[in-house]
Design a protein around this motif. Structure first.
Motif, short mmCIF file in Angstrom:
data_model
loop_
_atom_site.label_atom_id
_atom_site.label_comp_id
_atom_site.label_asym_id
_atom_site.label_seq_id
_atom_site.Cartn_x
_atom_site.Cartn_y
_atom_site.Cartn_z
N THR A 3 0.85 -1.19 0.00
CA THR A 3 0.00 0.00 0.00
C THR A 3 0.88 1.24 0.00
OG1 THR A 3 -1.71 -1.17 1.25
CG2 THR A 3 -1.86 1.22 1.16
N LEU A 4 0.65 2.11 -0.95
CA LEU A 4 1.34 3.39 -1.05
C LEU A 4 0.38 4.46 -0.53
CD1 LEU A 4 2.82 2.95 -4.64
CD2 LEU A 4 3.93 2.44 -2.46
N VAL A 5 0.80 5.19 0.50
CA VAL A 5 -0.08 6.17 1.13
C VAL A 5 0.55 7.56 1.05
CG1 VAL A 5 -1.09 4.46 2.69
CG2 VAL A 5 0.92 5.77 3.42
N ASN A 6 -0.28 8.57 1.37
CA ASN A 6 0.17 9.96 1.44
C ASN A 6 0.80 10.41 0.12
OD1 ASN A 6 0.72 12.51 2.52
ND2 ASN A 6 2.67 11.85 3.44
N ALA A 7 0.05 10.19 -0.97
CA ALA A 7 0.53 10.56 -2.30
C ALA A 7 -0.43 11.55 -2.95
CB ALA A 7 0.66 9.32 -3.19
N ARG A 8 0.09 12.31 -3.89
CA ARG A 8 -0.76 13.11 -4.79
C ARG A 8 -0.96 12.27 -6.04
NH1 ARG A 8 2.24 18.23 -6.28
NH2 ARG A 8 0.27 18.76 -7.29
N LEU A 9 -2.15 11.74 -6.22
CA LEU A 9 -2.44 10.83 -7.33
C LEU A 9 -2.72 11.62 -8.60
CD1 LEU A 9 -4.75 8.26 -5.50
CD2 LEU A 9 -2.26 8.21 -5.76
N ILE A 10 -1.93 11.37 -9.64
CA ILE A 10 -2.11 12.03 -10.94
C ILE A 10 -2.93 11.09 -11.81
CG2 ILE A 10 -0.96 13.18 -12.86
CD1 ILE A 10 -0.30 14.31 -10.06
N ASP A 11 -4.19 11.41 -12.02
CA ASP A 11 -5.11 10.53 -12.75
C ASP A 11 -5.38 11.11 -14.14
OD1 ASP A 11 -7.16 8.99 -13.75
OD2 ASP A 11 -8.19 8.80 -11.82
N PRO A 12 -4.72 10.59 -15.18
CA PRO A 12 -4.94 11.15 -16.52
C PRO A 12 -6.30 10.81 -17.10
CG PRO A 12 -3.48 9.24 -16.64
CD PRO A 12 -3.72 9.52 -15.18
N PRO A 55 0.67 6.93 -13.30
CA PRO A 55 0.95 5.74 -14.10
C PRO A 55 2.34 5.83 -14.73
CG PRO A 55 -1.21 6.65 -14.63
CD PRO A 55 -0.51 7.66 -13.78
N GLY A 56 3.01 4.69 -14.85
CA GLY A 56 4.32 4.66 -15.49
C GLY A 56 4.24 5.12 -16.93
N ILE A 57 5.30 5.76 -17.40
CA ILE A 57 5.35 6.28 -18.77
C ILE A 57 5.49 5.13 -19.77
CG2 ILE A 57 6.72 7.69 -20.37
CD1 ILE A 57 7.49 9.40 -17.91
N ILE A 58 4.78 5.24 -20.87
CA ILE A 58 4.90 4.28 -21.99
C ILE A 58 5.56 5.04 -23.13
CG2 ILE A 58 3.64 2.82 -23.61
CD1 ILE A 58 1.43 2.62 -21.43
N ASP A 59 6.80 4.68 -23.43
CA ASP A 59 7.63 5.45 -24.36
C ASP A 59 7.72 4.71 -25.70
OD1 ASP A 59 9.29 7.34 -25.41
OD2 ASP A 59 11.03 6.87 -24.15
N LEU A 361 -1.98 1.27 -28.27
CA LEU A 361 -1.46 -0.08 -28.41
C LEU A 361 -2.37 -1.14 -27.78
CD1 LEU A 361 2.27 0.68 -27.59
CD2 LEU A 361 1.23 0.40 -29.85
N GLY A 362 -3.52 -0.71 -27.27
CA GLY A 362 -4.46 -1.66 -26.69
C GLY A 362 -4.00 -2.25 -25.37
N LEU A 363 -3.31 -1.47 -24.56
CA LEU A 363 -2.79 -1.94 -23.28
C LEU A 363 -3.72 -1.54 -22.14
CD1 LEU A 363 0.95 -0.82 -23.73
CD2 LEU A 363 -0.11 -2.98 -24.42
N GLU A 364 -3.64 -2.27 -21.04
CA GLU A 364 -4.44 -1.95 -19.85
C GLU A 364 -3.78 -0.88 -19.00
OE1 GLU A 364 -6.63 -5.73 -18.22
OE2 GLU A 364 -4.53 -6.23 -18.58
N ALA A 365 -2.51 -0.59 -19.25
CA ALA A 365 -1.74 0.32 -18.42
C ALA A 365 -2.14 1.77 -18.68
CB ALA A 365 -0.25 0.12 -18.67
N GLY A 366 -1.41 2.70 -18.03
CA GLY A 366 -1.65 4.12 -18.24
C GLY A 366 -2.75 4.72 -17.40
N ARG A 367 -3.30 3.92 -16.45
CA ARG A 367 -4.44 4.38 -15.65
C ARG A 367 -4.18 4.14 -14.17
NH1 ARG A 367 -8.91 1.23 -16.17
NH2 ARG A 367 -7.59 -0.57 -16.65
N LEU A 368 -4.84 4.92 -13.32
CA LEU A 368 -4.90 4.66 -11.90
C LEU A 368 -6.32 4.23 -11.59
CD1 LEU A 368 -2.93 7.61 -10.22
CD2 LEU A 368 -2.09 5.35 -10.91
N ALA A 369 -6.55 2.92 -11.71
CA ALA A 369 -7.90 2.39 -11.52
C ALA A 369 -7.78 0.93 -11.07
CB ALA A 369 -8.70 2.47 -12.82
N PRO A 370 -8.73 0.47 -10.26
CA PRO A 370 -8.71 -0.94 -9.86
C PRO A 370 -8.70 -1.86 -11.08
CG PRO A 370 -10.27 0.27 -8.51
CD PRO A 370 -9.81 1.21 -9.58
N GLY A 371 -7.81 -2.84 -11.04
CA GLY A 371 -7.66 -3.77 -12.15
C GLY A 371 -6.54 -3.43 -13.11
N ALA A 372 -6.07 -2.18 -13.10
CA ALA A 372 -4.99 -1.77 -13.99
C ALA A 372 -3.66 -2.32 -13.47
CB ALA A 372 -4.92 -0.26 -14.09
#
Length: 426
Positions: A3-12, A55-59, A361-372
């Motif tokens: 669990t990561l706590v006390n963060a500023r969540l950047i939700d694109p 979310p981690g960068i996809i380059d 690219l049809g990936l599940e990544a790039g989001r801050l959401a349950p299941g990602a």
């Protein structure tokens, strides 16, 4: 469980920044926590100290030296640079030696990537054999072997060959990535035409070469119905063609290099070869047009276009020096220049760095959401420092940001919930 706590969540996806935390289990996000909400009783808890968690960068468009040029960059060194730069997925180019143009070479590349890279690696494959622009590769077999899209990196000069490639790709639903430059006009050019290039006495190309190349590609896309992504737009003259294509219902997207968003032709200065890029750096008016296009969503993706070059290739007269710059480790702090200049919010920036590349690219990544997937980057957007290229983790050190004052750096990176980078205390 972590669990990561006390963060500023950047939700694109939501376009918001909010306080909270993230619960990770089995490599995926399972829950988002509100401020003050208690972490689950089991598992480790990490305090993010109020830093930004995104979310981690996809380059898309990373050049690796394997096979053939391992002395410039390996999967191990590129993976370390990516992790230190908050890049959790590298989408690698096929301009290797030999080119990634058959399933056997592609399978070798994927085995090497799994063995050596701490971050995800997704390969692009060549569109034509040997990237020679003459004979189409086996797009279907390469897709089955793991290719996520197809590109020759440079423009396919023969329109008939390119049409065949687009037609075949359309039948398979494969994505084609084009490099919109008219190849004959661009040949031998190392600067953008104008007064500055004339003063330096450098061979130059008009920005119209990009528009001509893009117009041709879009006409062929209209003929074939293929999915098409223009990898590096850099001039204002290209934008009307892109708008018309979308109004006509074509399935087209566009990207831009971080260097063309943050640098202009004057940065070349006294023939500094670390600023020699393909396409060449443009005018300040073009740079601002690209920034505005990203802000407006007309250009969806920002990439580093990481191109490692050794010292021998760069320590040459400007005309003779190889083009390209490394960017995996500098992509995030360079992109934060746009945020600190008040030109883009952090969620909008991460839409172009993570969410839109994932969607393309049809990936599940790039989001801050349950299941990602729990591919995440923790960063301090405000910390200042002077970048020292000698400390970059890439084998090659050809960055235009050497000795530049930067603001913002990565503090931690996770791939599938596993921490792959932790910044050491100074």
């Amino acid at each position: 469980m972590l669990t990561l706590v006390n963060a500023r969540l950047i939700d694109p996806e939501e376009g918001k920044i909010r306080e909270g935390g993230i619960v990770i289990d089995a490599g995926r996000i399972v829950e988002l926590l509100s401020p003050g909400e208690r972490a689950p009783a089991r598992g480790a808890v990490e305090d993010c100290r109020g830093l930004c968690l995104a979310p981690g960068i996809i380059d898309i468009g990373v050049k690796i030296g394997e096979p053939g040029e391992r002395h410039k960059e390996s999967f191990r060194t590129a993976g370390a640079a990516a992790a230190a730069g908050g890049v959790t997925t590298m989408v690698t180019r096929p301009d290797t030696e030999p080119a990634i143009d058959d399933p056997e070479v592609l399978e070798f590349l994927l085995r090497r990537a799994v063995d050596a890279s701490p971050v995800n690696v997704l390969p692009l494959a060549a569109l034509t054999k040997g990237r020679a622009g003459q004979e189409m590769t086996e797009i279907g077999f390469l897709t089955d072997a793991g290719a996520v899209a197809f590109t020759d990196v440079t423009a396919v000069a023969n329109p008939r060959v390119f049409q065949r490639c687009l037609t075949y790709a359309a039948g398979l639903g494969a994505l084609v990535i084009g490099h919109p430059q008219e190849p004959v006009l661009s040949q031998g050019a190392c600067a953008t035409s104008g007064q500055f290039a004339s003063q330096l006495g450098l061979p130059a190309v008009s920005p119209m070469a990009e528009r001509i190349g893009l117009e041709r590609d879009l006409a062929l896309v209209e003929m074939t119905g293929a999915r098409y992504h223009a990898d590096q737009l850099s001039t204002a003259r290209s934008l009307p063609a892109l708008r018309r294509a979308r109004e006509a219902g074509l399935d087209v997207t566009a990207g831009v290099s971080i260097h063309h968003l943050t640098l202009n032709e004057f940065d070349v200065g006294d023939y500094r070869t670390f600023f020699k890029l393909t396409p060449p750096l443009r005018s300040e008016a073009d740079r601002m047009a690209m920034v505005e296009a990203v802000m407006a969503g007309e250009i969806e993706i920002i990439g580093s276009f990481h191109t490692p070059r050794d010292e021998e290739e760069k320590r040459l007269p400007f005309e003779e020096a190889a083009a390209g710059a490394v960017g995996l480790e500098t992509l995030l702090p360079a992109a934060l220049r746009l945020h600190h200049a008040g030109q883009m919010t952090l969620p909008a920036l991460w839409r172009a760095l993570a969410l839109n590349p994932a969607r393309l690219l049809g990936l599940e990544a790039g989001r801050l959401a349950p299941g990602a997937p729990a591919d995440l980057v923790l960063f301090d957007p405000d910390v200042p420092y002077v970048l020292d290229r000698a400390k970059l983790r890439s084998k090659s050190k050809n960055t235009p940001f050497d000795l530049t004052r930067m603001q913002g750096r990565v503090e931690g990176t996770w791939v599938a919930g596993n921490r792959v980078f932790t910044r050491e205390a100074a």
